[in-house]
Write a protein that holds these residues in place. Structure first.
Motif, PDB file in Angstrom:
ATOM      1  N   VAL A  68      -4.101   1.623  -3.908  1.00 62.37           N
ATOM      2  CA  VAL A  68      -5.820   1.788  -3.950  1.00 62.37           C
ATOM      3  C   VAL A  68      -6.346   2.704  -4.175  1.00 62.37           C
ATOM      4  O   VAL A  68      -7.403   2.536  -4.884  1.00 62.37           O
ATOM      5  CB  VAL A  68      -6.225   0.653  -2.806  1.00 62.37           C
ATOM      6  N   THR A  69      -5.734   3.918  -4.157  1.00 60.82           N
ATOM      7  CA  THR A  69      -6.982   5.499  -3.941  1.00 60.82           C
ATOM      8  C   THR A  69      -6.303   5.723  -5.488  1.00 60.82           C
ATOM      9  O   THR A  69      -7.557   6.242  -5.764  1.00 60.82           O
ATOM     10  CB  THR A  69      -6.175   6.267  -3.017  1.00 60.82           C
TER      11      THR A  69
ATOM     12  N   LEU B 278      -9.189  13.398  -1.301  1.00 62.39           N
ATOM     13  CA  LEU B 278     -10.062  12.425  -2.201  1.00 62.39           C
ATOM     14  C   LEU B 278     -10.884  12.272  -2.280  1.00 62.39           C
ATOM     15  O   LEU B 278     -11.502  12.110  -2.909  1.00 62.39           O
ATOM     16  CB  LEU B 278      -9.298  11.136  -0.794  1.00 62.39           C
TER      17      LEU B 278
ATOM     18  N   TYR C  99       0.774  12.700  -0.915  1.00 60.56           N
ATOM     19  CA  TYR C  99       1.397  11.373  -0.918  1.00 60.56           C
ATOM     20  C   TYR C  99       2.992  11.583  -0.778  1.00 60.56           C
ATOM     21  O   TYR C  99       3.475  10.973  -0.040  1.00 60.56           O
ATOM     22  CB  TYR C  99       1.154  10.633  -2.302  1.00 60.56           C
TER      23      TYR C  99
ATOM     24  N   MET D 281      -2.143   1.988   0.340  1.00 62.30           N
ATOM     25  CA  MET D 281      -3.932   2.473   0.375  1.00 62.30           C
ATOM     26  C   MET D 281      -3.287   3.386  -0.590  1.00 62.30           C
ATOM     27  O   MET D 281      -4.324   3.872  -1.605  1.00 62.30           O
ATOM     28  CB  MET D 281      -3.523   3.737   1.503  1.00 62.30           C
TER      29      MET D 281
ATOM     30  N   LEU E  66      -8.236   3.999  -7.111  1.00 64.04           N
ATOM     31  CA  LEU E  66     -10.100   4.050  -6.987  1.00 64.04           C
ATOM     32  C   LEU E  66     -10.688   5.329  -8.170  1.00 64.04           C
ATOM     33  O   LEU E  66     -11.155   5.628  -8.653  1.00 64.04           O
ATOM     34  CB  LEU E  66     -10.213   4.266  -5.622  1.00 64.04           C
TER      35      LEU E  66
ATOM     36  N   MET F 177     -13.966  -0.642  -4.044  1.00 58.83           N
ATOM     37  CA  MET F 177     -12.243   0.016  -4.101  1.00 58.83           C
ATOM     38  C   MET F 177     -12.656   0.711  -3.299  1.00 58.83           C
ATOM     39  O   MET F 177     -11.939   1.208  -1.773  1.00 58.83           O
ATOM     40  CB  MET F 177     -12.175   0.644  -5.536  1.00 58.83           C
ATOM     41  N   TRP F 178     -13.528   1.444  -3.351  1.00 61.88           N
ATOM     42  CA  TRP F 178     -13.912   2.546  -2.090  1.00 61.88           C
ATOM     43  C   TRP F 178     -13.983   1.468  -0.904  1.00 61.88           C
ATOM     44  O   TRP F 178     -13.140   1.921   0.422  1.00 61.88           O
ATOM     45  CB  TRP F 178     -15.404   2.873  -2.114  1.00 61.88           C
TER      46      TRP F 178
ATOM     47  N   LEU G 109      -7.406   3.124   5.201  1.00 66.96           N
ATOM     48  CA  LEU G 109      -7.600   3.852   5.572  1.00 66.96           C
ATOM     49  C   LEU G 109      -7.636   4.024   7.277  1.00 66.96           C
ATOM     50  O   LEU G 109      -7.070   4.636   8.104  1.00 66.96           O
ATOM     51  CB  LEU G 109      -8.535   5.588   5.331  1.00 66.96           C
TER      52      LEU G 109
ATOM     53  N   ASP H 122     -10.076   0.410   0.234  1.00 67.84           N
ATOM     54  CA  ASP H 122      -9.774   2.044   0.457  1.00 67.84           C
ATOM     55  C   ASP H 122      -9.880   2.484   1.785  1.00 67.84           C
ATOM     56  O   ASP H 122      -9.398   2.530   2.890  1.00 67.84           O
ATOM     57  CB  ASP H 122     -10.105   2.624  -0.848  1.00 67.84           C
ATOM     58  N   SER H 123     -11.517   2.406   2.153  1.00 67.77           N
ATOM     59  CA  SER H 123     -11.595   2.923   3.386  1.00 67.77           C
ATOM     60  C   SER H 123     -10.637   1.406   4.466  1.00 67.77           C
ATOM     61  O   SER H 123     -10.551   2.241   5.390  1.00 67.77           O
ATOM     62  CB  SER H 123     -13.047   2.526   4.045  1.00 67.77           C
TER      63      SER H 123
END
Length: 121
Positions: A86-87, A20, A46, A83, A90, A103-104, A111, A107-108
């Protein structure tokens, strides 16, 4: 069998995070062709992650039925699928040179939640 799935699953999460970051950097630096290659490898991760996760979930259901442990697994699976979505959004935003700070953050948070649930068991 569960331990095999678990080790592959955990390794795929580590590779997923690295890919990523690498893909985001490549897209940010307009290295679109190389970024697309790493993005495709990320998508393969994935699939590996989903297959091993489904394998572990099915083994957990077979061995112990629908306990709180299994429901936690199902919650983790839902968060992991969110996730992934969203990734993907992103990386598309980064590729199109659009702002992506929200988005970061999302996503964080996802995660951290998924890894927190995964490593708490």
């Amino acid at each position: 069998m569960f331990k095999t799935f678990l080790s592959i699953h955990a390794s795929s999460w580590a590779v997923l995070v690295v890919l990523l970051i690498v893909t985001a950097i490549l897209y940010s630096n307009n290295k679109i062709k190389v970024g697309t290659i790493t993005h495709m490898i990320l998508r393969l991760m994935y699939i590996i992650m989903l297959v091993t996760g489904i394998g572990m979930l099915s083994l957990a259901i077979q061995n112990s039925g629908m306990t709180s442990f299994t429901w936690t697994f199902l919650g983790k699976a839902v968060l992991a699928i969110l996730m992934i979505g969203v990734t993907e959004m992103l990386l598309v935003r980064i590729k199109k040179q659009k702002t992506s700070m929200k988005m970061w953050i999302i996503d964080s948070v996802l995660l951290i939640a998924v890894l927190g649930i995964g490593f708490s068991f």
